[in-house]
Scaffold this motif. Structure first.
Motif, mmCIF file in Angstrom:
data_model
loop_
_atom_site.group_PDB
_atom_site.id
_atom_site.type_symbol
_atom_site.label_atom_id
_atom_site.label_comp_id
_atom_site.label_asym_id
_atom_site.label_seq_id
_atom_site.Cartn_x
_atom_site.Cartn_y
_atom_site.Cartn_z
ATOM 1 N N MET A 1 -86.188 78.033 9.711
ATOM 2 C CA MET A 1 -85.119 79.018 9.610
ATOM 3 C C MET A 1 -83.756 78.324 9.524
ATOM 4 N N LEU A 2 -83.557 77.337 10.386
ATOM 5 C CA LEU A 2 -82.271 76.637 10.400
ATOM 6 C C LEU A 2 -81.984 75.940 9.079
ATOM 7 N N GLN B 1 -90.856 84.560 14.696
ATOM 8 C CA GLN B 1 -91.480 83.252 14.866
ATOM 9 C C GLN B 1 -90.497 82.189 15.345
ATOM 10 N N ALA B 2 -89.266 82.269 14.809
ATOM 11 C CA ALA B 2 -88.259 81.271 15.160
ATOM 12 C C ALA B 2 -87.938 81.311 16.653
ATOM 13 N N GLY B 3 -88.130 82.482 17.251
ATOM 14 C CA GLY B 3 -87.908 82.594 18.690
ATOM 15 C C GLY B 3 -89.079 82.042 19.486
ATOM 16 N N GLU B 4 -90.183 81.730 18.802
ATOM 17 C CA GLU B 4 -91.401 81.341 19.505
ATOM 18 C C GLU B 4 -91.867 79.904 19.298
ATOM 19 N N ASP B 5 -91.628 79.354 18.104
ATOM 20 C CA ASP B 5 -92.036 77.956 17.946
ATOM 21 C C ASP B 5 -91.012 77.127 17.188
ATOM 22 N N ASP B 6 -90.996 75.833 17.533
ATOM 23 C CA ASP B 6 -89.989 74.909 17.005
ATOM 24 C C ASP B 6 -90.064 74.738 15.494
ATOM 25 N N GLY B 7 -91.296 74.726 14.959
ATOM 26 C CA GLY B 7 -91.477 74.539 13.513
ATOM 27 C C GLY B 7 -90.797 75.661 12.742
#
Ligand code: C2E
Ligand code: MG
Ligand code: MG
Ligand code: MG
Length: 287
Positions: free
Chosen positions: A215-216, A204-210
């Motif tokens: 993750m960050l 998901q982190a590779g696909e959307d900013d939220g």
């Protein structure tokens, strides 16, 4: 009308429930036999350093080499073993077998998944201590992976059990982070040595900013609390770049290695040690 449809839904529900119950019962009976007949096997998936891609750990993953029915994965049979309590003897088999397999893999950490029922079992820490003592496996090289469901049901008991386990020198990691309700506060309460980001969060982190923001921030908190962070289920180079830049120190995923039999890990570790030996020899010649 609402009453009738309610009843219809209820009959429908019961039928599938019974069918499900029957399927579960069949698996449950067969699990008993499988343990006695030695049908379980372990596969090991390497975790690599995010820095230099060397193997730093392996996760033991249970496989059922089933002779009497369709082959099913741990996502299917582990929940059945948990419901029936069979996870206790099965889990002890996993621990004993994996530490024996991993004895010769010097410097490499062994990760073993632990279910909620095992953590609630007062015998568990005692048996774990016995296994470590009988095999001579260095506790510092063992890491137990727990999930939030292991802890939320009875956090007080869980905390106490984890303390006993840590007393041996064994480390605890929180598995599948990002799938359930485990919050950042949870990380602070339990003080895990390591956080494992679930594959779904990595994808998901590779696909959307939220998701990337989530993750960050989880990684930032984990690092600030002194925890190591592993990204699970990394399948592509862009995902590896993303989690590396985000501060993960270990990466697990098919991009690097799939789970494999112990013999293959023996060979990989041997190769890696030989390379290291050569690098050292080169270094000292130059000096
Ligand atoms: P887990 O602990 O989160 O283990 C990681 C799972 O992700 C493994 O599935 C692994 O094969 C899979 N995986 C690793 N890299 C990739 C990737 O790049 N892409 C994809 N699509 N998948 C990847 P596996 O072996 O099917 O195990 C499923 C789950 O079953 C485990 O999830 C764990 O929760 C449970 N399990 C496995 N062995 C044991 C065990 O000995 N005891 C207990 N209690 N649970 C176990
Ligand atoms: Mg795991
Ligand atoms: Mg996981
Ligand atoms: Mg998982």
């Amino acid at each position: 009308a609402s009453k009738r449809s309610g009843k219809m839904r209820c009959t429908w529900f019961n039928r599938t429930f019974d069918q499900r119950r029957e399927a579960v019962r069949e698996i449950e009976d067969d699990l008993h036999r499988a343990l006695a007949d030695g049908e379980f096997e372990l596969a090991y998936q390497p975790l690599v350093s995010a820095r230099d891609q060397r193997i730093v750990a392996v996760e033991a993953l249970l496989r059922w080499n089933r002779t009497r029915g369709p082959i099913i994965g741990p996502n299917v049979f582990i929940p059945v073993a948990e419901e029936s309590g069979l996870i206790n003897p099965i889990g002890l088999w996993v621990l004993r077998q994996s530490v024996v397999d991993a004895l010769g893999w010097d410097d490499i950490t062994l990760s073993v998944n632990i279910s909620a029922a095992q953590l609630r079992n007062p015998e568990f820490p005692i048996k774990l201590g016995e296994i470590l003592e009988e095999t001579g496996f260095p506790p510092r090289r063992l890491e137990l992976e727990v999930t939030e469901t292991c802890l939320v049901l009875d956090p007080v008991v869980a905390e106490r059990t984890l303390d006993v386990i840590r007393g041996f020198g064994v480390r605890i990691s929180l598995d599948d982070f990002g799938t359930g309700y485990a919050s950042i506060g949870f990380l602070r309460q339990f003080r895990f040595e390591k956080l494992k980001l679930d594959r779904s969060l990595v994808v998901q982190a590779g696909e959307d900013d939220g998701s990337r923001a989530m993750m960050l921030s989880s990684i930032a908190v984990a690092r600030a609390l002194g925890m190591g962070v592993t990204a699970e289920g990394v399948e592509t180079e862009p995902q590896a770049d993303l989690v590396r830049a985000a501060g993960c120190d270990q990466i697990q995923g098919w991009l690097y290695y799939r789970a494999m039999p112990a013999r293959e890990i023996d060979r990989l570790v041997e190769e890696q040690n030989a390379d290291q030996g050569m690098a050292k020899a080169k270094g000292s010649n130059a000096a």
